[in-house]
Design an enzyme around this catalytic site. Structure first.
Site, PDB file in Angstrom:
ATOM      1  N   GLU A   1       0.805  -1.223   0.000  1.00  0.00           N
ATOM      2  CA  GLU A   1       0.000   0.000   0.000  1.00  0.00           C
ATOM      3  C   GLU A   1       0.839   1.275   0.000  1.00  0.00           C
ATOM      4  O   GLU A   1       0.285   2.373   0.108  1.00  0.00           O
ATOM      5  CB  GLU A   1      -0.968  -0.030   1.181  1.00  0.00           C
TER       6      GLU A   1
ATOM      7  N   LYS B   1       5.685  -1.472   1.810  1.00  0.00           N
ATOM      8  CA  LYS B   1       5.104  -1.602   3.145  1.00  0.00           C
ATOM      9  C   LYS B   1       5.129  -3.051   3.607  1.00  0.00           C
ATOM     10  O   LYS B   1       5.410  -3.347   4.764  1.00  0.00           O
ATOM     11  CB  LYS B   1       3.670  -1.085   3.129  1.00  0.00           C
TER      12      LYS B   1
END
Length: 788
Positions: free
Chosen positions: A504, A618
């Site tokens: 993300e 991430k």
């Protein structure tokens, strides 16, 4: 493993590696233990706030599935229901408060085996009175509506006067949002308090009943109490009770919780008066039993439903490892509403307000495998939820200009559809709220649900589920993907543009590899089942064809599938582009963020737009593709991509470490695998006192189980075939666990020298499987030597 506050070795004897203890009281760290010590049974979850109240606390009680929207400009969330835990204690006319006076001894322990929370304190009041206090509580797994408490008070240096005030307090909010209108309050028979509240938008009735009993020593006493009512609150103040020195008084408080969303009202005609009467009769029945009697039923339920059903034994040099897997199994049980297939697991379980109780892809990819392998009935219930929300998925597809079923990134009640908030944390550069794009363009969840449906079927062989629900899910998600594909004239391929993949930190990317491969897999699986049903189940095929126009859609799938762009390994280094631009972005020294104490530290230096332009991830993205579709890629490709992407992955998502752990096992990097397991296990359970403030990380706990069983235990389903290839960490002497395969229970006992596999039940005459790439037929028991 210990730190100043947490003790992981307080259990002994039959409770060795079963107990987690907080050894000191620190008001600034209340929320950590409120979350990890939370109690529940899937129907409801009770955050472990203390009986007395403190400024930094968060008092939460959630009932699964009772979503409400505070305002039309906000998204639906699980409402924080009435506080039933509170006790106000006055001891010799001094308020019991751990921030006042002196704490001589303090110990708060969660026993995972019997799911009881116990707090033991020796306290010296500001004026010098000394008391022993013991607080006990459990949320029953035997009777899903019951919360039970026991408070024991003993003066140690003189006679004492005890005054107790307790009841039901509905003066609570969700971080300021009030979800309830005030309902009726009443005391029945001078003993049973009842409070009713109703959610403002969804109009769900909650009914609470509570009663107290009092003993001095082992003798019941009648204690007068004054009933009081305030706005959203009903309580009793007991008349002062005089105690001799070292004489113990015991207060028991039993509470029940019922709502109009309870499943029985789907089949019966509902009215509030009936619910109030039923719940009142229930509390009166409970009143014939003591805390200890109710507790025994609760302990029996935990033994039979959890610990005897899916035991895992780790013989490790580090006792924390055994505690960690039990902690994971504990919270997976208390967080999962398997009593009702209209409900699913929130990202924080039922332990906090984080993510508003919403369901993500976390369930299908990280939590569901635990239930598929250990309790298929519960797994089926969780997947049936996805079928019951398919109309919302179809509506989302239509609203976005697509066809088929486009599942919401965040899901709540059946008809709610997409419930992802639009705005999130502050942008440190602009000072504005950051837009959350996941609800719009993080679309891989649709394929993730189809994958989980297929995985469940392959492991359980539940044909009935597929006929009623599974085939339709796979077909309709494939219809979405075929409508989502975009033709590229230049390359003469179908692309999937403007998405967010699992990573993300990369928004609005084209051709995220995970998304493209999973969409392709989804369409090909739909084509496979189309041909299977057409040949073998013509009646079901005809029904689904009429409903979904399968004939036309099959032609579309056939035409498009072979032209979907699937990012392939580069010739020079075998690295698969995570998306069209990732490998062209700038690189920076990430060591500062790789070694961070708290996740998200990069956003103290960069905003999300800037992070979008850096080769940093991430969480697992390409890596999780290797996990789910592992047979598509050879070991050299996996190793090359591991070497490229893992140094760039910050593991800022709690989902990431467990995926990397399993893959490290596959690549025979045993030390790395064990280190990643330990880091995953410490996300909630470990010594960092702030990581769980907003609730436990349910998917991470499912991932811990996958580390142990799918990683170190080597259990995999590959295209419908069972593989067991354990890799036991150096720090472990042995690993034992059980799981289900096609209806049979299998037990595995693995050491560094050999693996024993036993078929405990006899649903199937035999099971074919591979162990260390050798084929076997399991009829009763086999032993395979380990060759390193």
């Amino acid at each position: 493993m210990t730190n100043k506050i947490m003790d992981y070795q307080s259990g002994s004897g039959e409770y060795k590696n079963w107990i987690i203890t907080e050894t000191e009281f620190h008001p600034e760290f209340l929320r950590k233990c409120e979350a990890i010590f939370a109690l529940g049974n899937g129907y409801m979850g009770q955050r472990a706030a203390m009986e007395e109240r403190y400024v930094n606390e968060t008092r939460n009680l959630f009932v699964a599935g009772t979503f409400n929207k505070f305002d039309e400009n906000e998204v639906t969330e699980l409402p924080n229901a009435a506080d039933v835990l509170w006790f106000d204690l006055k001891l010799n006319n001094e308020v019991f408060d751990l921030k006042q006076g002196k704490i001589v001894e303090y110990k708060r322990s969660l026993n995972l085996k019997n799911a009881e929370l116990v707090r033991k304190i020796t306290w010296v009041s500001p004026l010098g009175s000394v008391f022993d206090l013991v607080f006990r509580r459990f949320v029953s797994l035997d009777d899903l509506h019951v919360i039970a408490q026991k408070v024991e008070i003993t003066p140690l240096n003189n006679c004492a006067e005890v005054v107790v005030t307790s009841g039901i307090n509905a003066q609570v909010t969700n971080n300021g949002a009030q979800h309830f209108t005030e309902g009726q309050k009443r005391l029945y028979d001078g003993k049973y308090m009842q409070l009713v509240q109703t959610t403002t938008e969804s109009e769900i009735d909650f009914v609470f009943n509570t009663y107290h009993s009092v003993k001095i020593g082992d003798e019941d006493i009648e204690s007068d109490a004054m009933i009081s009512m305030e706005r959203r609150k009903i309580f009793q103040e007991f008349k002062p009770i005089q105690l001799n020195n070292c004489e113990k008084i015991v207060f028991e408080k039993i509470t029940n919780v019922f709502t109009s969303r309870d499943r029985e009202w789907m089949e019966e005609s509902y009215c509030l008066d009936r619910l109030m009467t039923k719940s009142l009769n229930h509390i009166k029945e409970l009143g014939t039993q003591s805390y200890d009697e109710l507790f025994q039923y609760h302990v029996k339920a935990w033994k039979e439903q959890v610990w005897d059903n899916a035991p895992i034994t780790i013989n490790s040099n580090n006792d924390f490892d055994q505690l960690a897997i039990r902690f994971a199994q504990y919270h997976l049980t208390v967080s999962t509403p398997v009593h009702d297939n209209r409900m699913n697991i929130g990202a924080k379980g039922l332990t906090g307000e984080g993510y508003k109780g919403h369901t993500f892809w976390d369930t299908e990819i990280f939590v569901l495998p635990y239930f598929i392998y250990t309790n298929p009935t519960k797994a089926r219930s969780l997947l049936e939820y996805r079928y019951h929300t398919i109309e919302g998925a179809r509506r989302k597809a239509e609203d976005n200009g697509y066809e088929g079923a486009m599942y919401p990134w965040e899901s709540a009640w059946l008809e709610d559809g997409e419930v992802t908030p639009i705005w999130g944390a502050a942008d440190i550069i602009t000072g504005e709220a950051t837009k959350i794009w996941s609800g719009f363009i993080e679309q891989h969840i649709t394929a993730d649900i189809a994958y989980a449906t297929w995985q469940y079927f392959q492991i359980t062989n539940d044909v009935d589920f597929m006929q009623k629900y599974g085939y339709e899910i796979i077909f309709d998600t494939a219809i979405f993907w075929s409508s989502r594909l975009e033709w590229n004239d230049e390359t003469e391929e179908y692309h999937i543009n403007q998405v967010v993949g699992p990573d993300e930190y990369k928004e609005h990317v084209d051709n995220n590899a995970f998304t493209n491969y999973m969409a392709y897999w989804n369409i090909k699986k739909a084509m496979e089942y189309y041909n299977k049903l057409e040949k073998n189940e013509p009646i079901l095929f005809s029904e689904l064809s009429r409903k979904l126009d399968l004939g036309m859609n099959y032609l579309i799938w056939e035409a498009k599938a072979r032209k979907i762009y699937l990012p392939s390994p580069r010739e020079e280094d075998q690295v698969i582009p995570q998306d069209d631009t990732y490998l062209t972005l700038k690189t920076i020294d990430l060591s500062k963020y790789k070694n961070q104490e708290n996740i998200g530290s990069m956003f103290k230096d960069y905003n999300l737009d800037q992070v979008n332009q850096i080769q940093v991830s991430k969480q697992a993205d390409i890596m999780i593709l290797f996990y789910l579709l592992e047979d598509l890629f050879n070991q050299d490709v996996k190793r090359a991509n591991w070497n490229y992407y893992e140094p760039k992955t910050l593991h800022d998502s709690s989902l990431s470490l467990s995926t990397h752990c399993v893959l490290a096992c596959d690549m025979q990097d045993d030390q790395m695998a064990y280190e990643l397991f330990r880091r995953a296990a410490e996300i909630d359970l470990g010594p960092n006192m702030k990581t769980s403030d907003h609730g436990i990380h349910a998917a991470s706990l499912g991932g811990i189980w996958q580390c142990v069983v799918n990683g170190f235990g080597g259990v995999r389903m590959l295209n419908g075939e069972l593989r067991i290839s354990p890799r036991i960490p150096v720090d472990w002497e042995s690993l034992e666990f059980s799981f289900n395969w096609h209806g049979d229970e299998l037990k595995v006992a693995a050491t560094h020298e050999e693996v024993w596999i036993e078929k405990v039940t006899s649903v199937n005459e035999f099971i074919r499987l591979s162990v260390f790439d050798e084929e076997y037929v399991l009829r009763s028991r086999i032993c395979v030597k380990v060759y390193q």
